[in-house]
Design an enzyme around this catalytic site. Structure first.
Site, PDB file in Angstrom:
ATOM      1  N   HIS A 134       0.836  -1.207   0.000  1.00  0.00           N
ATOM      2  CA  HIS A 134       0.000   0.000   0.000  1.00  0.00           C
ATOM      3  C   HIS A 134       0.867   1.251   0.000  1.00  0.00           C
ATOM      4  O   HIS A 134       2.054   1.200   0.312  1.00  0.00           O
ATOM      5  CB  HIS A 134      -0.921   0.018   1.226  1.00  0.00           C
ATOM      6  CG  HIS A 134      -2.097  -0.910   1.099  1.00  0.00           C
ATOM      7  ND1 HIS A 134      -1.999  -2.251   1.381  1.00  0.00           N
ATOM      8  CD2 HIS A 134      -3.373  -0.693   0.688  1.00  0.00           C
ATOM      9  CE1 HIS A 134      -3.181  -2.820   1.160  1.00  0.00           C
ATOM     10  NE2 HIS A 134      -4.028  -1.902   0.736  1.00  0.00           N
ATOM     11  N   LYS A 138      -0.528   4.933   4.481  1.00  0.00           N
ATOM     12  CA  LYS A 138      -1.442   4.016   5.180  1.00  0.00           C
ATOM     13  C   LYS A 138      -1.019   3.855   6.635  1.00  0.00           C
ATOM     14  O   LYS A 138       0.163   3.710   6.929  1.00  0.00           O
ATOM     15  CB  LYS A 138      -1.481   2.650   4.469  1.00  0.00           C
ATOM     16  CG  LYS A 138      -2.497   1.703   5.087  1.00  0.00           C
ATOM     17  CD  LYS A 138      -2.857   0.555   4.172  1.00  0.00           C
ATOM     18  CE  LYS A 138      -3.778  -0.453   4.859  1.00  0.00           C
ATOM     19  NZ  LYS A 138      -5.079   0.129   5.220  1.00  0.00           N
TER      20      LYS A 138
HETATM   21  P1  NAD Z   1      -7.504   9.147   5.106  1.00  0.00           P
HETATM   22  O1  NAD Z   1      -6.502   9.291   6.197  1.00  0.00           O
HETATM   23  O2  NAD Z   1      -7.237   9.742   3.755  1.00  0.00           O
HETATM   24  O3  NAD Z   1      -8.917   9.731   5.595  1.00  0.00           O
HETATM   25  C1  NAD Z   1      -9.424   9.507   6.874  1.00  0.00           C
HETATM   26  C2  NAD Z   1     -10.555  10.481   7.123  1.00  0.00           C
HETATM   27  O4  NAD Z   1     -11.151  10.189   8.402  1.00  0.00           O
HETATM   28  C3  NAD Z   1     -10.101  11.946   7.167  1.00  0.00           C
HETATM   29  O5  NAD Z   1     -11.052  12.726   6.429  1.00  0.00           O
HETATM   30  C4  NAD Z   1     -10.169  12.300   8.655  1.00  0.00           C
HETATM   31  O6  NAD Z   1     -10.514  13.649   8.877  1.00  0.00           O
HETATM   32  C5  NAD Z   1     -11.306  11.387   9.125  1.00  0.00           C
HETATM   33  N1  NAD Z   1     -11.205  11.112  10.569  1.00  0.00           N
HETATM   34  C6  NAD Z   1     -10.128  10.614  11.244  1.00  0.00           C
HETATM   35  N2  NAD Z   1     -10.406  10.565  12.552  1.00  0.00           N
HETATM   36  C7  NAD Z   1     -11.686  10.992  12.689  1.00  0.00           C
HETATM   37  C8  NAD Z   1     -12.534  11.191  13.807  1.00  0.00           C
HETATM   38  N3  NAD Z   1     -12.115  10.910  15.045  1.00  0.00           N
HETATM   39  N4  NAD Z   1     -13.774  11.669  13.592  1.00  0.00           N
HETATM   40  C9  NAD Z   1     -14.217  11.972  12.355  1.00  0.00           C
HETATM   41  N5  NAD Z   1     -13.446  11.823  11.249  1.00  0.00           N
HETATM   42  C10 NAD Z   1     -12.199  11.343  11.432  1.00  0.00           C
HETATM   43  O7  NAD Z   1      -7.763   7.567   4.981  1.00  0.00           O
HETATM   44  P2  NAD Z   1      -8.390   6.753   3.745  1.00  0.00           P
HETATM   45  O8  NAD Z   1      -7.292   6.266   2.873  1.00  0.00           O
HETATM   46  O9  NAD Z   1      -9.528   7.505   3.161  1.00  0.00           O
HETATM   47  O10 NAD Z   1      -8.910   5.463   4.503  1.00  0.00           O
HETATM   48  C11 NAD Z   1      -9.889   5.563   5.536  1.00  0.00           C
HETATM   49  C12 NAD Z   1     -10.159   4.172   6.102  1.00  0.00           C
HETATM   50  O11 NAD Z   1     -10.750   3.350   5.088  1.00  0.00           O
HETATM   51  C13 NAD Z   1      -8.886   3.440   6.555  1.00  0.00           C
HETATM   52  O12 NAD Z   1      -9.202   2.684   7.713  1.00  0.00           O
HETATM   53  C14 NAD Z   1      -8.568   2.526   5.379  1.00  0.00           C
HETATM   54  O13 NAD Z   1      -7.828   1.390   5.725  1.00  0.00           O
HETATM   55  C15 NAD Z   1      -9.978   2.150   4.949  1.00  0.00           C
HETATM   56  N6  NAD Z   1     -10.113   1.699   3.561  1.00  0.00           N
HETATM   57  C16 NAD Z   1     -11.019   0.727   3.348  1.00  0.00           C
HETATM   58  C17 NAD Z   1     -11.269   0.268   2.079  1.00  0.00           C
HETATM   59  C18 NAD Z   1     -12.334  -0.779   1.879  1.00  0.00           C
HETATM   60  O14 NAD Z   1     -12.656  -1.136   0.710  1.00  0.00           O
HETATM   61  N7  NAD Z   1     -12.936  -1.302   2.963  1.00  0.00           N
HETATM   62  C19 NAD Z   1     -10.572   0.799   0.996  1.00  0.00           C
HETATM   63  C20 NAD Z   1      -9.639   1.813   1.231  1.00  0.00           C
HETATM   64  C21 NAD Z   1      -9.422   2.264   2.534  1.00  0.00           C
END
Ligand code: NAD
Length: 247
Positions: A134, A138
């Site tokens: 990744h 991440k």
């Molecule tokens: P990122 O860091 O780009 O975004 C995270 C977001 O969450 C940010 O907008 C941040 O402001 C918000 N956030 C963090 N803490 C918070 C809180 N306490 N309250 C409210 N908002 C909060 O991360 P990303 O790459 O968008 O990934 C987010 C999550 O999704 C990760 O856990 C990642 O592993 C997961 N993910 C899952 C899939 C899937 O298909 N299931 C795919 C990609 C990523």
């Protein structure tokens, strides 16, 4: 469908907003982030039809609780939850329908299905190793998707993951045993998500691989899950349920 999106300004949040903008029957009506104070405004949970959460493992338990209090379905793709956080989240499925998936892409869910089948067919003589890569930003490792692959392999082989997993290898490790599953997490650049499952035996090797090149694949899957779950009975559902890939 009026959607509250938690993690709206994150990488996944932006991809989901862009995909929803192309879907006339869906509207991202509320955007929640750690930087915004929308939590203080009850409307984000009271007035939406459904919540989608791609944020941080720290906040999903509270989001799930709020959904249960307000009778709103939840689609969550956030990964990296502790066992305790997972329990708090899953407890809410007594009251609401929830799709919780470590990966929303159709391709990866096909990989999950193929991994189970390959492990069943190839049997215990094949050594099992999982490799994931990744982007450098991440925050959790191994990835949620890799964890699901390991759970599938552990289930088929009847292995307890806490004993079976080998995270990378270093030093004088001794010979590999049949009762271990290797897991290797690589980080770098802007890789959206690569996963490879290796089944290695003497004289032959099977490799199943998936490579995501765009977050749109997860975003369209999450929106598909939202349409599927909105009128379901309370319970915990996976993307395999959404895609009809169970069994
Ligand atoms: P990122 O860091 O780009 O975004 C995270 C977001 O969450 C940010 O907008 C941040 O402001 C918000 N956030 C963090 N803490 C918070 C809180 N306490 N309250 C409210 N908002 C909060 O991360 P990303 O790459 O968008 O990934 C987010 C999550 O999704 C990760 O856990 C990642 O592993 C997961 N993910 C899952 C899939 C899937 O298909 N299931 C795919 C990609 C990523």
């Amino acid at each position: 469908m009026k959607i509250t999106l938690v993690g709206a300004s994150g990488r996944m949040g932006q991809a989901i907003s862009a995909c929803a903008a192309k879907t006339p029957e869906m509207e991202i009506a509320w955007r929640i982030d750690d930087a915004t104070s929308d939590f203080a405004n009850a409307g984000f949970i009271r007035d939406c039809d459904l919540v989608i959460d791609f944020s941080s493992h720290l906040i999903t338990p509270r989001i799930a609780e709020l959904c249960a209090e307000n009778n709103k379905p939840l689609v969550t793709g956030t990964t990296g939850h502790t066992a305790e956080e997972n329990k708090l989240i899953i407890d809410q499925t007594k009251k609401i329908p929830m799709v919780k998936a470590t990966n929303f892409s159709t391709g990866v869910n096909t990989l999950f299905w193929l991994t189970r089948k390959a492990a069943e067919i190839l049997g215990p003589d094949f050594d099992l190793e999982v490799i994931e890569m990744h982007h450098r930003l991440k925050k959790d490792a191994p990835s949620g998707t890799a964890t699901t692959l390991l759970e599938i392999l552990g289930n088929v082989r009847n292995l307890q993951l806490k004993d079976a997993l080998r995270h990378g290898r270093q030093g004088i490790t001794g010979e590999r045993t049949h009762n271990e599953i290797g897991i290797h997490a690589i980080r770098g650049g802007d890789v959206v998500g690569d996963h490879t499952v290796i089944f290695a035996n003497t004289g032959e090797r099977v490799e199943l691989a998936h490579k995501a090149t765009s977050r749109d694949t997860f975003a369209t899957g999450a929106l598909r899950a939202a349409q599927w779950v909105i009128n379901r009975e309370p319970g915990l559902y996976s993307m395999q349920d959404v895609l009809g890939l169970k069994a």
